[in-house]
Design a protein around this motif. Sequence first.
Motif, PDB file in Angstrom:
ATOM      1  N   ASP A   1      -2.644  10.809 -18.921  1.00 58.32           N
ATOM      2  CA  ASP A   1      -1.705   9.692 -18.916  1.00 58.32           C
ATOM      3  C   ASP A   1      -0.528   9.879 -17.961  1.00 58.32           C
ATOM      4  O   ASP A   1       0.491   9.205 -18.104  1.00 58.32           O
ATOM      5  N   HIS A   2      -0.645  10.762 -17.002  1.00 55.39           N
ATOM      6  CA  HIS A   2       0.467  11.013 -16.081  1.00 55.39           C
ATOM      7  C   HIS A   2       0.190  10.376 -14.733  1.00 55.39           C
ATOM      8  O   HIS A   2      -0.931  10.309 -14.274  1.00 55.39           O
ATOM      9  N   LYS A   3       1.224   9.928 -14.101  1.00 54.95           N
ATOM     10  CA  LYS A   3       1.115   9.419 -12.746  1.00 54.95           C
ATOM     11  C   LYS A   3       1.429  10.544 -11.765  1.00 54.95           C
ATOM     12  O   LYS A   3       1.864  10.327 -10.663  1.00 54.95           O
ATOM     13  N   GLY A   4       1.254  11.718 -12.181  1.00 53.79           N
ATOM     14  CA  GLY A   4       1.521  12.927 -11.431  1.00 53.79           C
ATOM     15  C   GLY A   4       1.342  14.077 -12.387  1.00 53.79           C
ATOM     16  O   GLY A   4       0.747  13.926 -13.444  1.00 53.79           O
ATOM     17  N   HIS A   5       1.843  15.187 -12.020  1.00 55.35           N
ATOM     18  CA  HIS A   5       1.746  16.357 -12.888  1.00 55.35           C
ATOM     19  C   HIS A   5       3.017  16.451 -13.736  1.00 55.35           C
ATOM     20  O   HIS A   5       4.070  15.958 -13.339  1.00 55.35           O
ATOM     21  N   PRO A   6       2.917  17.108 -14.889  1.00 57.33           N
ATOM     22  CA  PRO A   6       4.087  17.195 -15.776  1.00 57.33           C
ATOM     23  C   PRO A   6       5.302  17.865 -15.133  1.00 57.33           C
ATOM     24  O   PRO A   6       6.429  17.564 -15.508  1.00 57.33           O
ATOM     25  N   TYR A   7       5.088  18.740 -14.177  1.00 58.36           N
ATOM     26  CA  TYR A   7       6.225  19.415 -13.534  1.00 58.36           C
ATOM     27  C   TYR A   7       6.957  18.514 -12.557  1.00 58.36           C
ATOM     28  O   TYR A   7       8.038  18.856 -12.076  1.00 58.36           O
ATOM     29  N   THR A   8       6.391  17.333 -12.276  1.00 55.11           N
ATOM     30  CA  THR A   8       6.982  16.435 -11.284  1.00 55.11           C
ATOM     31  C   THR A   8       8.430  16.085 -11.614  1.00 55.11           C
ATOM     32  O   THR A   8       9.254  15.943 -10.723  1.00 55.11           O
ATOM     33  N   ALA A   9       8.743  15.988 -12.894  1.00 51.51           N
ATOM     34  CA  ALA A   9      10.118  15.667 -13.296  1.00 51.51           C
ATOM     35  C   ALA A   9      11.102  16.744 -12.844  1.00 51.51           C
ATOM     36  O   ALA A   9      12.287  16.478 -12.670  1.00 51.51           O
ATOM     37  N   HIS A  10      10.611  17.955 -12.650  1.00 50.57           N
ATOM     38  CA  HIS A  10      11.457  19.083 -12.245  1.00 50.57           C
ATOM     39  C   HIS A  10      11.126  19.556 -10.832  1.00 50.57           C
ATOM     40  O   HIS A  10      11.489  20.662 -10.452  1.00 50.57           O
ATOM     41  N   LYS A  11      10.447  18.722 -10.090  1.00 50.65           N
ATOM     42  CA  LYS A  11       9.966  19.100  -8.765  1.00 50.65           C
ATOM     43  C   LYS A  11      11.081  19.563  -7.827  1.00 50.65           C
ATOM     44  O   LYS A  11      10.963  20.591  -7.164  1.00 50.65           O
ATOM     45  N   ASP A  12      12.176  18.816  -7.790  1.00 50.94           N
ATOM     46  CA  ASP A  12      13.285  19.182  -6.897  1.00 50.94           C
ATOM     47  C   ASP A  12      13.835  20.563  -7.242  1.00 50.94           C
ATOM     48  O   ASP A  12      14.100  21.371  -6.354  1.00 50.94           O
ATOM     49  N   ASP A  13      14.002  20.825  -8.536  1.00 48.25           N
ATOM     50  CA  ASP A  13      14.502  22.123  -8.976  1.00 48.25           C
ATOM     51  C   ASP A  13      13.517  23.233  -8.614  1.00 48.25           C
ATOM     52  O   ASP A  13      13.921  24.287  -8.113  1.00 48.25           O
ATOM     53  N   LEU A  14      12.228  22.999  -8.849  1.00 50.29           N
ATOM     54  CA  LEU A  14      11.218  24.006  -8.514  1.00 50.29           C
ATOM     55  C   LEU A  14      11.207  24.295  -7.014  1.00 50.29           C
ATOM     56  O   LEU A  14      11.160  25.461  -6.599  1.00 50.29           O
ATOM     57  N   LEU A  15      11.266  23.255  -6.211  1.00 52.17           N
ATOM     58  CA  LEU A  15      11.264  23.450  -4.758  1.00 52.17           C
ATOM     59  C   LEU A  15      12.521  24.178  -4.293  1.00 52.17           C
ATOM     60  O   LEU A  15      12.445  25.046  -3.412  1.00 52.17           O
ATOM     61  N   ARG A  16      13.655  23.860  -4.886  1.00 53.76           N
ATOM     62  CA  ARG A  16      14.910  24.542  -4.538  1.00 53.76           C
ATOM     63  C   ARG A  16      14.796  26.037  -4.864  1.00 53.76           C
ATOM     64  O   ARG A  16      15.183  26.891  -4.072  1.00 53.76           O
ATOM     65  N   ARG A  17      14.254  26.335  -6.041  1.00 48.77           N
ATOM     66  CA  ARG A  17      14.095  27.726  -6.447  1.00 48.77           C
ATOM     67  C   ARG A  17      13.108  28.459  -5.539  1.00 48.77           C
ATOM     68  O   ARG A  17      13.348  29.619  -5.163  1.00 48.77           O
ATOM     69  N   LEU A  18      12.032  27.780  -5.155  1.00 53.85           N
ATOM     70  CA  LEU A  18      11.054  28.409  -4.261  1.00 53.85           C
ATOM     71  C   LEU A  18      11.641  28.646  -2.869  1.00 53.85           C
ATOM     72  O   LEU A  18      11.346  29.674  -2.240  1.00 53.85           O
TER      73      LEU A  18
END
Length: 98
Positions: free
Chosen positions: A4-21
């Motif tokens: 039921d997702h229009k993306g992956h569940p981590y998408t909501a935190h994508k910006d934070d994940l990318l910043r950390r990476l």
Amino acid sequence: MCADHKGHPYTAHKDDLLRRLRRIEGQVRGVQRMIEDDRYCVDILVQISAIKSALHQVGLSVLDAHTRGCVADALANRQQGEEKIDELMDVIRQFTRS
């Protein structure tokens, strides 16, 4: 993707994940410079430990999103719940290996 997702569940935190990476990527470049500059071994090892810890935290964040998103949805909707649990356990085993 989860059912039921229009993306992956981590998408909501994508910006934070990318910043950390990106930060981790900078730390890795810093270790490369330390080696090029013949820095003290212990200093390099401390930085590598920090990188491992930061990367582990990113992994835990994605694992949390997967569990609360994909796995929870599969169980709630009775769609491949056992398969999702097996998949989750396999990835946890792989993730926790040293």
